[in-house]
Design an enzyme around this catalytic site. Sequence first.
Site, short mmCIF file in Angstrom:
data_model
loop_
_atom_site.label_atom_id
_atom_site.label_comp_id
_atom_site.label_asym_id
_atom_site.label_seq_id
_atom_site.Cartn_x
_atom_site.Cartn_y
_atom_site.Cartn_z
N LYS A 1 28.97 52.78 24.30
CA LYS A 1 27.76 53.78 24.31
C LYS A 1 26.52 53.43 25.00
O LYS A 1 26.16 52.25 25.31
CB LYS A 1 27.13 54.04 22.75
CG LYS A 1 28.16 54.55 21.81
CD LYS A 1 27.48 54.50 20.53
CE LYS A 1 26.21 55.58 20.54
NZ LYS A 1 25.87 55.32 18.97
N ALA B 1 14.54 46.08 21.07
CA ALA B 1 14.19 46.02 22.33
C ALA B 1 12.78 46.05 22.81
O ALA B 1 12.51 45.36 23.64
CB ALA B 1 14.93 47.10 23.16
N THR C 1 0.98 -1.22 0.07
CA THR C 1 -0.17 0.14 -0.05
C THR C 1 0.88 1.20 0.05
O THR C 1 2.20 1.36 0.51
CB THR C 1 -0.91 -0.04 1.17
OG1 THR C 1 -0.11 0.16 2.28
CG2 THR C 1 -1.84 -1.20 1.27
N MET D 1 15.75 54.73 26.05
CA MET D 1 16.60 55.61 26.62
C MET D 1 15.98 56.80 27.45
O MET D 1 16.01 57.95 27.23
CB MET D 1 17.27 56.18 25.57
CG MET D 1 18.23 55.43 24.73
SD MET D 1 19.00 55.97 23.10
CE MET D 1 17.90 56.30 22.42
N GLY E 1 16.45 43.54 29.88
CA GLY E 1 15.24 42.96 29.17
C GLY E 1 16.03 41.61 28.35
O GLY E 1 16.74 41.85 27.79
N ILE F 1 16.93 51.12 14.50
CA ILE F 1 15.85 51.71 15.52
C ILE F 1 16.56 52.25 16.76
O ILE F 1 16.96 51.45 17.45
CB ILE F 1 14.95 50.54 16.05
CG1 ILE F 1 14.08 50.08 14.74
CG2 ILE F 1 13.99 51.14 16.94
CD1 ILE F 1 13.14 48.80 15.15
N ASP G 1 18.11 46.53 16.99
CA ASP G 1 18.23 46.71 15.80
C ASP G 1 18.88 48.05 15.49
O ASP G 1 18.59 49.18 16.08
CB ASP G 1 16.73 46.78 15.16
CG ASP G 1 16.69 46.87 13.67
OD1 ASP G 1 16.64 45.73 13.08
OD2 ASP G 1 16.70 47.92 13.08
N ASP H 1 29.01 48.01 21.52
CA ASP H 1 28.84 48.77 22.75
C ASP H 1 28.31 48.21 23.73
O ASP H 1 28.24 46.83 23.72
CB ASP H 1 28.02 50.08 22.16
CG ASP H 1 26.83 49.64 21.29
OD1 ASP H 1 26.25 48.59 21.83
OD2 ASP H 1 26.68 50.11 20.06
#
Length: 457
Positions: free
Chosen positions: A270, A332, A44, A382, A411, A306, A303, A248
Amino acid sequence: MDHLPIFCQLRDRDCLIVGGGDVAERKARLMLEAGARLTVNALTFIPQFTVWANEGMLTLVEGPFDETLLDSCWLAIAATDDDTVNQRVSDAAESRRIFCNVVDAPKAASFIMPSIIDRSPLMVAVSSGGTSPVLARLLREKLESLLPQHLGQVARYAGQLRARVKKQFATMGERRRFWEKFFVNDRLAQSLANADEKAVNATTERLFSEPLDHRGEVVLVGAGPGDAGLLTLKGLQQIQQADIVVYDRLVSDDIMNLVRRDADRVFVGKRAGYHCVPQEEINQILLREAQKGKRVVRLKGGDPFIFGRGGEELETLCHAGIPFSVVPGITAASGCSAYSGIPLTHRDYAQSVRLVTGHLKTGGELDWENLAAEKQTLVFYMGLNQAATIQEKLIAFGMQADMPVALVENGTSVKQRVVHGVLTQLGELAQQVESPALIIVGRVVGLRDKLNWFSNY
């Protein structure tokens, strides 16, 4: 070495699979991809075999195993759920000196099927010799993450250029340096994947025309919000190909541990309100190292496009004619909200989300009237030092004083901590949190008690 790894040319050659179930289907799919002229023999068949047969891709022979089907075969696979039948297939193939694989019975087989990483024409096969298929699969998955998806297209294109490379570069050393630059050129790989012939030709001509010592490039890579598991596969590939990584403070140690061991590392430290290295100097570092012919990765938290000033850095490179590309990262807002159990949008509470910088240029001002509107979520990057001002302005422009707020510190990392309350407490809550931290304002914050899955803090 118990087995000799070989790659078989099966295109337009007769092959046989005995079995018509799910396991046989997986083997048949591989054989068809290799171009085999395939016959499948079984009592089959699952529906997929009928589909293939109706499309003329293979031949079905319904009934008990017929060993005469092996007479013209180059290769056979026994994939039934009956050990006796599988052994008959193996014995019949052995008597005809035909290689035969017996599924889940490596000792009865004259060849075994490896785990395959397919970047045709580049192929990688991984095998444990049949002793631990799970280990082979896990290793294959690891290798899959290291090999770019477009590598096959790059390899095929390289084959088209071999004669030209041999003609233009007289020594083996020059050819080797050319190919090293060629295979790590991200813009070329992406252009090939996009079938952008104009961009492919332009990049190729630049590779051939520029001196071998001056073919540097810069790749902006988003490292994500903290958890190394959120680094994209392409981001991982780029940091493992880098000659130098400029990073950074927001890039976690776990991610830096994934960087190629012999790559140079430049820390530019930074954070909001403090720059260990001024932005203009960072721009010049990228430019200077690329002009030396190095493959430079600019590694940024979140990113790069962003609130990462990635656009400013690329403008400098563009002006100088330095090739560049961008690997996006999980920003974030997305990472911190997900790891905090706070959906940024929700049908009942928020139909839009705004990503807002809390660190404006001197004299800058936000559109507080629109930011105070209902049915949206605000995410301030920030914003710790401006938390009291954010609280004051949003209330002044009409946002309800009991609007839920949350501050997410570190986070997505094991050090993540979330404090939450209402808008009238925002300035006070900010005193309890250290950078890096994100501020989330909106009714969706109220869902955290139900949806928090990552931590109790």
